[in-house]
Design an enzyme around this catalytic site. Structure first.
Site, short mmCIF file in Angstrom:
data_model
loop_
_atom_site.label_atom_id
_atom_site.label_comp_id
_atom_site.label_asym_id
_atom_site.label_seq_id
_atom_site.Cartn_x
_atom_site.Cartn_y
_atom_site.Cartn_z
N PRO A 2 12.46 26.84 17.47
CA PRO A 2 12.62 27.85 16.43
C PRO A 2 11.79 27.52 15.19
CG PRO A 2 14.74 27.25 17.37
CD PRO A 2 13.75 26.27 17.90
N GLU A 3 11.12 28.54 14.66
CA GLU A 3 10.32 28.37 13.45
C GLU A 3 10.90 29.25 12.35
OE1 GLU A 3 6.11 28.51 14.25
OE2 GLU A 3 6.40 27.76 16.30
N LYS A 60 13.05 25.30 8.09
CA LYS A 60 13.81 25.51 9.32
C LYS A 60 15.29 25.14 9.16
CE LYS A 60 9.62 24.38 11.92
NZ LYS A 60 9.01 23.49 12.95
N ARG A 126 19.66 21.68 24.30
CA ARG A 126 19.04 20.36 24.43
C ARG A 126 19.58 19.33 23.45
NH1 ARG A 126 12.64 20.82 25.21
NH2 ARG A 126 13.01 18.60 25.56
N ASN A 186 4.26 25.65 15.57
CA ASN A 186 3.05 25.77 16.36
C ASN A 186 2.55 27.20 16.52
OD1 ASN A 186 1.07 24.21 17.63
ND2 ASN A 186 1.88 24.66 19.65
#
Length: 331
Positions: A2-3, A60, A126, A186
């Site tokens: 997530p950005e 973030k 995760r 990214n």
């Protein structure tokens, strides 16, 4: 991962559904890798009965200020963090639907119900996300060290131009540096450089004032547009690099608006760019920095006692040199 647009969309979702409402029921997962600084039972007790006063975000990181304690529920999304509302779906670029019949969603770490019946959950498959209960998020070193936020604290063109002029690193490395621009990851960095027509390896201090101004405009435009569209990939403009940048490794050559996309590694990250439009000026590649991990070195193995290497050294130590052997034979 997530950005900024995904986290901002999640903040807006929580703000719209939660501000002014009271948490009547809260459940916190027993996961000390995600829930930090407080036990699940204590966090659960702190949340129940609290009113959501406001929401905020830096990069973030996002949080909800709770009353009457004025402490904040702080969320950092890690690799796969996701905020979801029952019956409304999730705030992320996949625009996932959340089945109300199977609520709470899989991998939930915290979920709570508001006094109007709305239900919200924070999930992470995760387990790299972080959930904290803190007095002042802005006082935390991890947040205090963040750079400019493209939506809430972007500097003027002149100030950004001067800051870039002090950077010898590649533009991709600079954009990924959270102490420079908070929240850019990214895909946002690649989109910024594509729309600004700048090669990802271009040294930041080699940019012209016009190029720096294009970066300034692109960062704000991309973050604001994606956030306003709930960061859902299907709703992002069709002309964006975003839709084709994920095609590395496929047989067909990826294109955006008829232009071929190539992938290289810059600052340790895969970077998508259009060579014909994003040209690297001769001798102007940036200096790689700590974002690129140094190669790992294999530790030297010690010879085992009695092993081959030990025996050779022992033999060499006990065998006299040729001259000494000759003198002994002559006696």
């Amino acid at each position: 991962m997530p950005e900024l647009p995904e986290v901002e969309s999640a903040r807006r979702l929580l703000h719209r559904l939660g501000v002014g409402k009271t948490i009547v029921r809260a459940v916190v997962a027993d996961d000390d890798k995600v829930v930090k600084g407080i036990s699940p039972k204590k966090l659960q007790a702190a949340l129940q009965g609290s009113q959501i006063l406001s929401t905020d975000r830096r990069g973030k990181h996002m949080w909800a200020v709770l009353g009457p304690s004025k402490h904040s529920l702080l969320l950092h999304y890690g690799m796969t963090g996701m905020l979801a509302a029952k019956g409304e779906g999730a705030a992320n670029y996949r625009g996932e639907n959340v089945d109300a019949a199977s609520w709470p969603p899989r991998f939930w770490k915290i979920h709570f119900q508001l006094d109007d019946g709305a239900e919200i959950a924070f999930c992470d498959s995760r387990r790299f996300a972080r959930v904290q209960y803190v007095a002042d998020p802005l006082a935390l070193p991890s947040i205090a060290a963040l750079g400019w936020d493209p939506l809430t604290g972007m500097p003027g063109v002149g100030e950004l131009t001067q800051a870039l002029a002090r950077q010898r690193r590649s533009m991709k490395a600079v954009l990924l540096d959270q102490s420079f621009l908070a929240g850019v990851g990214n895909w946002v960095a690649d989109e910024v450089l594509y729309q600004a027509r700048i090669h990802p390896e271009q040294r930041a201090n080699a940019l012209t004032e016009e190029q720096a101004a294009r970066v300034h405009g692109a960062v704000q435009h991309i973050c604001r547009t994606a956030s306003d569209l709930n960061a859902e990939s299907a709703r992002l403009p069709a002309t964006w690099l975003f839709h084709a940048r994920w095609s590395k490794g496929r047989k067909e050559r990826p294109e955006v608006e008829g232009e071929v996309i190539e992938h290289i590694t810059v600052a340790g990250r895969t970077s998508a760019f259009v060579p014909r439009l994003q040209v690297l000026q001769d001798g102007d590649a940036g200096v790689e920095d700590a974002l690129r991990e140094p190669p790992k070195q294999e530790p030297r193995k010690r010879p085992e006692p009695g092993g081959k290497e030990t025996k050779v050294k022992r033999q060499a130590a006990t065998t006299p040199p040729p001259a000494a052997r000759k003198r002994r034979g002559a006696g």
